[in-house]
Structure formats: structure tokens, C-alpha cells
Design an enzyme around this catalytic site. Sequence first.
Site, PDB file in Angstrom:
ATOM      1  CG  ASP A 119      75.081  15.944  66.009  1.00 28.17           C
ATOM      2  OD1 ASP A 119      73.795  15.703  65.769  1.00 28.17           O
ATOM      3  OD2 ASP A 119      75.212  15.575  67.605  1.00 28.17           O
ATOM      4  CB  ILE A 120      75.985  20.711  69.334  1.00 30.16           C
ATOM      5  CG1 ILE A 120      75.415  21.910  67.847  1.00 30.16           C
ATOM      6  CG2 ILE A 120      76.387  21.344  70.616  1.00 30.16           C
ATOM      7  CD1 ILE A 120      74.972  23.039  68.409  1.00 30.16           C
ATOM      8  CD  GLU A 167      70.769  17.671  68.424  1.00 28.35           C
ATOM      9  OE1 GLU A 167      71.355  16.664  69.104  1.00 28.35           O
ATOM     10  OE2 GLU A 167      69.778  18.115  68.525  1.00 28.35           O
TER      11      GLU A 167
END
Length: 370
Positions: A232-233, A275
Site C-alpha cells: 500500500d502506498i 494504491e
Amino acid sequence: MSNEIVEIEQNPKVQEVIGEYEKKIYDLQQLLEISRSLCSTLEFSTLIESILYTCMGQFHVLGAGIFVLNALDEDSFHLDSNYNGMDPNPNISYIVPMSNPVVRLLESSNKVYTVDELVENLPDSTDLNMITTLKPSLIIPLVQHNHLNGILLLGERITLADDASYTDYEKEQLTVIASLASIAINNAALLERSSTDMMTHLRLKYFFYNVLTDKLDHALANKDKLSVIMFDIDFFKRFNDTYGHACGDYVLQTVAKIIKSSIRGQDMASRYGGEEFTVLLNETSMDDAMIVAERIRSKVEQFDFCYEDRHVKVTISLGVTTFDINLNPVTSAKQLVDQADKALYVSKRSGRNRVTFADSKIISDVDLDN
């Protein structure tokens, strides 16, 4: 009467005709097997490899290669790594643009050519280095519905005879195989496009689950290990809010490239949603999966993300889990992904920009629904 039949059967001309028909029957059986094999293979790289080895075996050539349409723009045919037993010149770009006259010739004629015949049928100004330097014995168009799907090249023939040329019958066989290969390539390309995220060029979530299910069944049957990483960004919304959605797209695409460059060909990365990304690491233990995850985390942290002359800091949080018949004998893809997702949640809760393994003691209190 029986003596007459015996005499006829022993006649050299009759024997020759019988031999010809037996060969044709055998060749038809081979074509049927080739058709079954190609039509049952939808994974693009595996299909290309199958076509190459089939042609090399059937026609006794030392090498083969296929120029296929570029998946991103479809304006040119690329050789890339789609060859075996050939020796490309590193100083030559093996790309055939749609505008090249060779494409129009192969598409319109749908016939096989030797290099000499190809040169003879094209104007002097046509650049054929990307084909002639590979020294093919034959050039075969892969045509479907009057459209060129690829260009197949056969390398040097293995023969004891002085004449290594192809008979008309062999060229007919090649044309049939080329037609089967073209259909199979078209089907595989359709699947490739429909199962790929156009922004990041990674696989889509549903395709990831299908492959993971198959790989998990295989791991269960063979007592292999298999790992899943979920990414996950961190604070991704800030990029969109601060710099605009174009910056967010740039970050997504760059992170995807870093992920893809950090895994093997037998592994698979996907855009899980928004994301979030996932990676399937085939036949990979917990320790090796943690090494891969840490390598990707470190690469993203150290990469210089520069958007419109502005440097932005990007980090990712990761969760890792491993199927192990003794330590973690899960039976469904969803269970495995949920474990990685919970480990990812622990990474985010613990300060982000870190990797967490889905140890049962660590993720036991994580409730993803709340």
C-alpha cells in the site's frame, strides 16, 4: 485374386503412394495435436515458447523467432525475447513498424518467403536488417482475418541433404501451423489486454486470484511453499490533493515498475485496487519472501520520484504471508490474501514504511471489517 493383391501391394509405385498417404495421415494427426496444444495455452509467454519449439521440432531448424505486436501501442512488431536458437545483433533494434512495406507485403500475400524472395519483392529503400541479420531460412506471416498478428522466422535447417530448401508440401504445412498460431496469439493477446491494468500494466485483481488459486492447488498437491505480498502506498491521497491526479498516476506507474523489476518471470504482480498492489511469489519460502518485500520497500524509499521538477517522497507499507503445508495450511486464495492484508494493516498501524510477516500472534486481533 489374392496373388494379384499381393503383387499390387508390392508394386514400388503403389508402395510410394501408400507411403505418401501414411505421411499425410501422420502429419494431420500432428496438426491436430499442435492445434490442441496452442488453443489450450492462453498465457502469452508460454504460448510463444510453445510455437517456437513446435516449429523447431516439426521442421528441424536450429532456431526460431516471432515478431509480435507491441501490447501498448500496436503500431509495431517487436522481437524482444521471443526467440530461441537465434543470435540477434545487440546494435540492431528488432522492431518492424506498421508502416514498413514488409508488413503490407506479408499481410496481403499471406505466403512464406525466403530472404531472397522477400528482398526481390520489396523496394530497395526498405530496411530489412531487423529480419536479414537473423539469417532466417523462411519468413512466415501470421495472419488472421486479413490482419497480420506476427512474423515467424525459422532459422537454419538441420539436414543431411545438400538442398536445405522447403518443399511445397512443407510450406503448406507451415501455412496451416501459422494460421493456428495466429489464432492462438490473438486469443492470448485479448486475454492479456482484458486482464491487465492499463495504467500500471500489471495484472488485474480477478486474474491474480485465478492464478493464485491454481498455484495454491499445485502447492497443496506437491507440498511446495508459496508466498503473497500486499503493498500500500503510504499517504497516497496527499499526492492527488497536493499535486493533482496526474502526479498520483505517475507515482502509481513508477511504483508498479519498481515492483515488476524486483520479481522473477515466474512471479506475478497485480494492481489490487487503488494504491494497493499484490505479488505472488511462486515456490518461495517465508525468508525469501521477506527478502523480496524488503528489497522492494527499500527501492521505493530510495527512488527519486520527480514530478514536474518537484521531488516527492514515496514510501510503501507491506504485508507478507506464506503457504506452508505444515505451518500455514490454508486452502483458499482468499485466506492467503486476507493474511497478507492483515499484516499490511499491522505495518501501517506500526508507523508505515515497513514489512510485517503474517504471524498468527501478530494478526490475530486485526479486524479488516472495522
